[in-house]
Design an enzyme around this catalytic site. Structure first.
Site, PDB file in Angstrom:
ATOM      1  N   LYS A   1     -32.435 -33.375  49.878  1.00 33.55           N
ATOM      2  CA  LYS A   1     -32.727 -34.436  50.847  1.00 33.55           C
ATOM      3  C   LYS A   1     -31.434 -35.160  51.233  1.00 33.55           C
ATOM      4  CE  LYS A   1     -33.715 -37.475  46.987  1.00 33.55           C
ATOM      5  NZ  LYS A   1     -34.697 -37.732  45.938  1.00 33.55           N
TER       6      LYS A   1
ATOM      7  N   ARG B   1     -44.156 -45.551  43.026  1.00 33.08           N
ATOM      8  CA  ARG B   1     -43.493 -45.369  44.306  1.00 33.08           C
ATOM      9  C   ARG B   1     -44.437 -44.488  45.121  1.00 33.08           C
ATOM     10  NH1 ARG B   1     -37.393 -43.004  44.677  1.00 33.08           N
ATOM     11  NH2 ARG B   1     -38.545 -41.108  44.177  1.00 33.08           N
TER      12      ARG B   1
ATOM     13  N   TYR C   1      -5.857 -57.400  56.015  1.00 36.15           N
ATOM     14  CA  TYR C   1      -6.708 -58.554  56.305  1.00 36.15           C
ATOM     15  C   TYR C   1      -6.739 -59.504  55.120  1.00 36.15           C
ATOM     16  CZ  TYR C   1      -8.821 -56.398  60.451  1.00 36.15           C
ATOM     17  OH  TYR C   1      -9.051 -55.852  61.678  1.00 36.15           O
TER      18      TYR C   1
ATOM     19  N   MET D   1     -12.001 -51.161  58.389  1.00 34.15           N
ATOM     20  CA  MET D   1     -13.036 -50.269  58.922  1.00 34.15           C
ATOM     21  C   MET D   1     -12.580 -48.812  58.946  1.00 34.15           C
ATOM     22  SD  MET D   1     -15.005 -50.376  62.583  1.00 34.15           S
ATOM     23  CE  MET D   1     -15.573 -52.050  62.377  1.00 34.15           C
TER      24      MET D   1
HETATM   25  C1  LIG Z   1     -34.410 -37.203  44.743  1.00 32.18           C
HETATM   26  C2  LIG Z   1     -35.465 -36.627  43.893  1.00 32.18           C
HETATM   27  C3  LIG Z   1     -35.140 -35.732  42.864  1.00 32.18           C
HETATM   28  C4  LIG Z   1     -33.718 -35.464  42.418  1.00 32.18           C
HETATM   29  O1  LIG Z   1     -33.267 -36.594  41.668  1.00 32.18           O
HETATM   30  P1  LIG Z   1     -31.823 -36.664  40.989  1.00 32.18           P
HETATM   31  O2  LIG Z   1     -31.862 -37.937  40.231  1.00 32.18           O
HETATM   32  O3  LIG Z   1     -30.835 -36.712  42.112  1.00 32.18           O
HETATM   33  O4  LIG Z   1     -31.653 -35.463  40.154  1.00 32.18           O
HETATM   34  C5  LIG Z   1     -36.189 -35.114  42.198  1.00 32.18           C
HETATM   35  N1  LIG Z   1     -37.488 -35.404  42.508  1.00 32.18           N
HETATM   36  C6  LIG Z   1     -37.827 -36.285  43.473  1.00 32.18           C
HETATM   37  C7  LIG Z   1     -39.252 -36.551  43.743  1.00 32.18           C
HETATM   38  C8  LIG Z   1     -36.837 -36.930  44.186  1.00 32.18           C
HETATM   39  O5  LIG Z   1     -37.165 -37.836  45.102  1.00 32.18           O
END
Ligand SMILES: *Cc1c(COP(=O)(O)O)cnc(C)c1O
Length: 351
Positions: free
Chosen positions: A38, A132, A248, A296
């Protein structure tokens, strides 16, 4: 089209990526080891990460959204992709047409998937205490999933990077779920969860951060290699006299006559102001402390002790994730996902 060379690059090591995946796969015991890709594989580039890991034998990939899934089509042969955020009403066209499975996480989503009436396999997320995404255990055991073809039943650990009693509680809850709810496979562990031991692996693990060079727990120290190496070009080298200030707010005063390298890098690239005071770059064997405030698009480094550095040279930023996280206060995840679009991502084997 003119090819315009970028003054900012992220060197990426496929060798280290694959080595990290193999170590995580070994720790996963008999479970298959997948990959969370992701957020564009935590900023490294999901397509390339998927290609390298699929070639190494990884078969199970996870993205957050359908737009992320669409960007990865067509998938390499034999690879499966799951969409962690499930299906909203506006996702159904994508969910029907793309070769990816939703991870359903609420009764509303389950009804939506059922109404689509195609009987295609899905994944399901059950909440075992993180609160969650995911169905309540009672919802899942109360018949909500009847008639669905569940490929993978997932839950997610909330505190796996700590020695928390919550880990054992979630493990026990997930074992109960496995007895109660039929699915082809069961999956609980992220990177830190893999480090908790083989009990947590079930049929499929889902590491993210450790693939990309993060050390989620001490068990992984010495086994996980750095994958992403940011580098910035020196735009100017200037002489600054003893007593003059840089940047800055004039927060740095030269303690002696100094040579300062101004690098093409700033907080707009995700190199945030919290690196001020502790950031560092290297050139050849020399070390250049960050001085003054990060701006920046520009950051100054003290090159006084580095002979021979010139305009146009490349500085390698200190960006080992565990130590950079400890000194900056940013998480290892933020350090990677924050790296901006101006970095040219360049896959190579570092020497
Ligand atoms: C992002 C995620 C992972 C991977 O987690 P890491 O801590 O980066 O290894 C696994 N399962 C779910 C549901 C996630 O959202």
């Amino acid at each position: 089209m003119i090819a315009i060379p970028s003054p900012l690059r992220l060197r990426l090591s496929s060798e280290a990526l694959v080595a990290n995946w193999r170590w995580l796969a070994k720790q996963s015991g008999s479970a298959a080891c997948g990959a969370a890709i992701k957020a564009d594989a935590y900023g490294l580039g999901a397509r390339e990460v998927m290609r390298h890991l699929a070639a190494a034998g990884c078969r199970d990939f996870f993205v957050a959204t359908w737009a992320e899934a669409a960007a990865l089509m067509p998938l390499p042969r034999g690879v499966s992709l799951s969409v962690l955020h499930g299906v909203g009403a506006s996702d159904m066209v994508a969910a029907r047409t793309l070769a990816a499975r939703p991870v359903l996480s609420s009764l509303v989503q389950i009804a939506r998937w059922r109404d689509a009436g195609e009987g295609r396999p899905c994944d399901v997320m059950i909440d075992t205490g993180m609160n969650r995404l995911g169905l309540h255990v009672e919802e899942a055991t109360g018949g909500a999933l009847d008639g669905l073809t569940v490929e993978t039943l997932l839950s997610h650990l909330a505190s796996a990077d700590e020695d928390s009693e919550q880990n054992a509680r979630q493990l026990a809850a997930f074992r109960d779920i496995r007895r109660a709810i039929p699915a082809r496979r069961y999956s609980l562990a992220n990177s830190a969860g893999i480090c908790l031991g083989a009990d947590y692996a079930f049929d499929l693990t889902r590491p993210g951060i450790a693939l990309y060079g993060g050390t989620p727990r001490s068990e992984a120290e010495g086994h996980i290699r750095q994958v992403a190496f940011p580098e910035a070009r020196v735009l100017q080298v200037r002489e600054v006299r003893h007593g003059e200030t840089v940047g800055y707010g004039a927060t740095w005063t030269a303690p002696r006559d100094s040579r300062i390298a101004i690098a093409n890098l700033g907080y707009a690239d995700g190199y945030l102001r919290c690196h001020s005071g502790s950031g560092r770059a290297t050139w050849e064997a020399g070390s250049l402390p960050l001085i003054g405030r990060v701006s920046m698009d520009l950051t100054a480094f003290d090159a006084s002790d580095v002979g021979g550095l010139e305009e146009g040279d490349w500085l390698a930023l200190g960006y080992d994730l565990p130590s950079t996280s400890a000194r900056s206060g940013l998480s290892q995840y933020e350090l990677l996902t924050g790296l901006g679009a101006r970095f040219e991502r360049r896959w190579a084997r570092p020497d």
